[in-house]
Design a protein around this motif. Sequence first.
Motif, short mmCIF file in Angstrom:
data_model
loop_
_atom_site.label_atom_id
_atom_site.label_comp_id
_atom_site.label_asym_id
_atom_site.label_seq_id
_atom_site.Cartn_x
_atom_site.Cartn_y
_atom_site.Cartn_z
N LEU A 17 -1.30 3.83 -5.76
CA LEU A 17 -1.93 2.66 -5.15
C LEU A 17 -1.26 1.36 -5.63
CD1 LEU A 17 -5.68 3.72 -5.26
CD2 LEU A 17 -4.12 3.77 -3.30
N GLU A 18 -0.86 1.32 -6.88
CA GLU A 18 -0.13 0.14 -7.38
C GLU A 18 1.22 0.02 -6.68
OE1 GLU A 18 -0.84 -2.48 -9.41
OE2 GLU A 18 -2.88 -1.71 -9.30
N GLU A 19 1.91 1.13 -6.52
CA GLU A 19 3.21 1.12 -5.85
C GLU A 19 3.09 0.63 -4.41
OE1 GLU A 19 4.63 5.12 -6.23
OE2 GLU A 19 4.82 4.95 -8.41
N ARG A 20 2.01 0.98 -3.78
CA ARG A 20 1.81 0.61 -2.37
C ARG A 20 1.61 -0.88 -2.16
NH1 ARG A 20 3.41 5.22 -2.17
NH2 ARG A 20 2.65 6.83 -0.77
N LYS A 21 1.32 -1.60 -3.23
CA LYS A 21 1.15 -3.06 -3.11
C LYS A 21 2.43 -3.71 -2.61
CE LYS A 21 -2.55 -3.79 -6.45
NZ LYS A 21 -2.92 -4.44 -7.72
N GLY A 22 3.57 -3.11 -2.92
CA GLY A 22 4.84 -3.67 -2.48
C GLY A 22 5.44 -2.96 -1.28
N ALA A 23 4.70 -2.05 -0.70
CA ALA A 23 5.23 -1.25 0.42
C ALA A 23 5.10 -2.00 1.74
CB ALA A 23 4.50 0.09 0.50
N ASP A 24 5.86 -1.54 2.70
CA ASP A 24 5.81 -2.08 4.05
C ASP A 24 4.52 -1.60 4.73
OD1 ASP A 24 6.20 -2.80 6.70
OD2 ASP A 24 8.02 -1.61 6.97
N PRO A 25 3.71 -2.53 5.22
CA PRO A 25 2.47 -2.14 5.90
C PRO A 25 2.68 -1.23 7.11
CG PRO A 25 2.45 -4.47 5.41
CD PRO A 25 3.83 -3.96 5.09
N GLU A 26 3.88 -1.24 7.66
CA GLU A 26 4.16 -0.37 8.80
C GLU A 26 4.39 1.09 8.36
OE1 GLU A 26 3.87 -1.29 12.02
OE2 GLU A 26 3.20 -3.20 11.16
N SER A 27 4.66 1.27 7.07
CA SER A 27 4.95 2.62 6.59
C SER A 27 3.86 3.16 5.66
CB SER A 27 6.28 2.62 5.84
OG SER A 27 6.18 1.87 4.64
N SER A 28 2.85 2.35 5.35
CA SER A 28 1.84 2.77 4.39
C SER A 28 0.45 2.29 4.81
CB SER A 28 2.17 2.21 3.00
OG SER A 28 1.07 2.34 2.13
N TYR A 29 -0.46 3.25 4.94
CA TYR A 29 -1.85 2.93 5.26
C TYR A 29 -2.45 2.00 4.21
CZ TYR A 29 -6.90 3.60 5.54
OH TYR A 29 -8.26 3.39 5.59
N VAL A 30 -2.20 2.31 2.93
CA VAL A 30 -2.76 1.51 1.85
C VAL A 30 -2.16 0.10 1.86
CG1 VAL A 30 -2.96 1.29 -0.66
CG2 VAL A 30 -3.35 3.49 0.43
N ALA A 31 -0.86 -0.01 2.07
CA ALA A 31 -0.24 -1.33 2.15
C ALA A 31 -0.83 -2.14 3.30
CB ALA A 31 1.28 -1.20 2.31
N LYS A 32 -1.13 -1.47 4.39
CA LYS A 32 -1.75 -2.14 5.54
C LYS A 32 -3.14 -2.64 5.16
CE LYS A 32 -0.89 -0.52 9.55
NZ LYS A 32 -0.79 0.26 10.79
N LEU A 33 -3.91 -1.82 4.43
CA LEU A 33 -5.24 -2.25 3.98
C LEU A 33 -5.12 -3.46 3.05
CD1 LEU A 33 -7.48 0.83 3.06
CD2 LEU A 33 -7.99 -1.00 4.68
N TYR A 34 -4.20 -3.39 2.09
CA TYR A 34 -3.99 -4.53 1.19
C TYR A 34 -3.65 -5.78 1.99
CZ TYR A 34 -3.57 -1.45 -2.96
OH TYR A 34 -3.78 -0.56 -3.98
N GLY A 35 -2.80 -5.62 2.99
CA GLY A 35 -2.39 -6.76 3.80
C GLY A 35 -3.53 -7.38 4.59
N LYS A 36 -4.49 -6.57 4.97
CA LYS A 36 -5.65 -7.07 5.72
C LYS A 36 -6.64 -7.80 4.82
CE LYS A 36 -5.53 -3.71 9.48
NZ LYS A 36 -6.27 -2.62 10.14
N GLY A 37 -6.56 -7.51 3.52
CA GLY A 37 -7.38 -8.24 2.57
C GLY A 37 -8.69 -7.58 2.20
N LEU A 38 -9.41 -8.29 1.35
CA LEU A 38 -10.64 -7.78 0.76
C LEU A 38 -11.68 -7.37 1.79
CD1 LEU A 38 -12.28 -7.18 -1.79
CD2 LEU A 38 -13.01 -9.58 -1.76
N ASP A 39 -11.90 -8.18 2.80
CA ASP A 39 -12.94 -7.86 3.78
C ASP A 39 -12.67 -6.54 4.49
OD1 ASP A 39 -14.41 -10.09 3.14
OD2 ASP A 39 -13.77 -11.27 4.87
N ALA A 40 -11.42 -6.26 4.81
CA ALA A 40 -11.08 -5.00 5.48
C ALA A 40 -11.30 -3.82 4.54
CB ALA A 40 -9.63 -5.03 5.96
N ILE A 41 -10.98 -3.99 3.27
CA ILE A 41 -11.19 -2.92 2.30
C ILE A 41 -12.69 -2.66 2.13
CG2 ILE A 41 -10.91 -2.25 -0.12
CD1 ILE A 41 -8.28 -3.95 -0.06
N LEU A 42 -13.46 -3.72 2.03
CA LEU A 42 -14.92 -3.58 1.89
C LEU A 42 -15.54 -2.93 3.12
CD1 LEU A 42 -15.76 -6.99 0.23
CD2 LEU A 42 -15.57 -4.75 -0.88
#
Length: 105
Positions: free
Chosen positions: A12-37
């Motif tokens: 999950l830490e590694e995914r913080k720097g991943a491309d949102p197009e290649s990683s579901y988790v990176a996409k969630l991080y990119g959408k921000g806190l509200d999307a994660i919640l």
Amino acid sequence: MNDVLVRLSQVLEERKGADPESSYVAKLYGKGLDAILKKIGEEATETVMAAKDGDPDKLVHEVADLWFHTLVLLAHQGLGPAAVLAELDRRFGLSGIAEKAARPG
């Protein structure tokens, strides 16, 4: 058992720097806190529904989804499973009533 949490938190830490197009988790991080919640809320609801259905396999699947997305939230907030495990360890052996009474405010 904790090894799975450690390995997952590292990913999950590694995914913080991943491309949102290649990683579901990176996409969630990119959408921000509200999307994660929102995702955690969805998974919590699905967990409740699975429990009500009485299907153990479905319940385990949904709890895994809920735990996963909760770990995403922790990572997003700069935390990890070690913080939660430490809190659970602190509470271990305490009466639930006593632990709750000792909480601030």
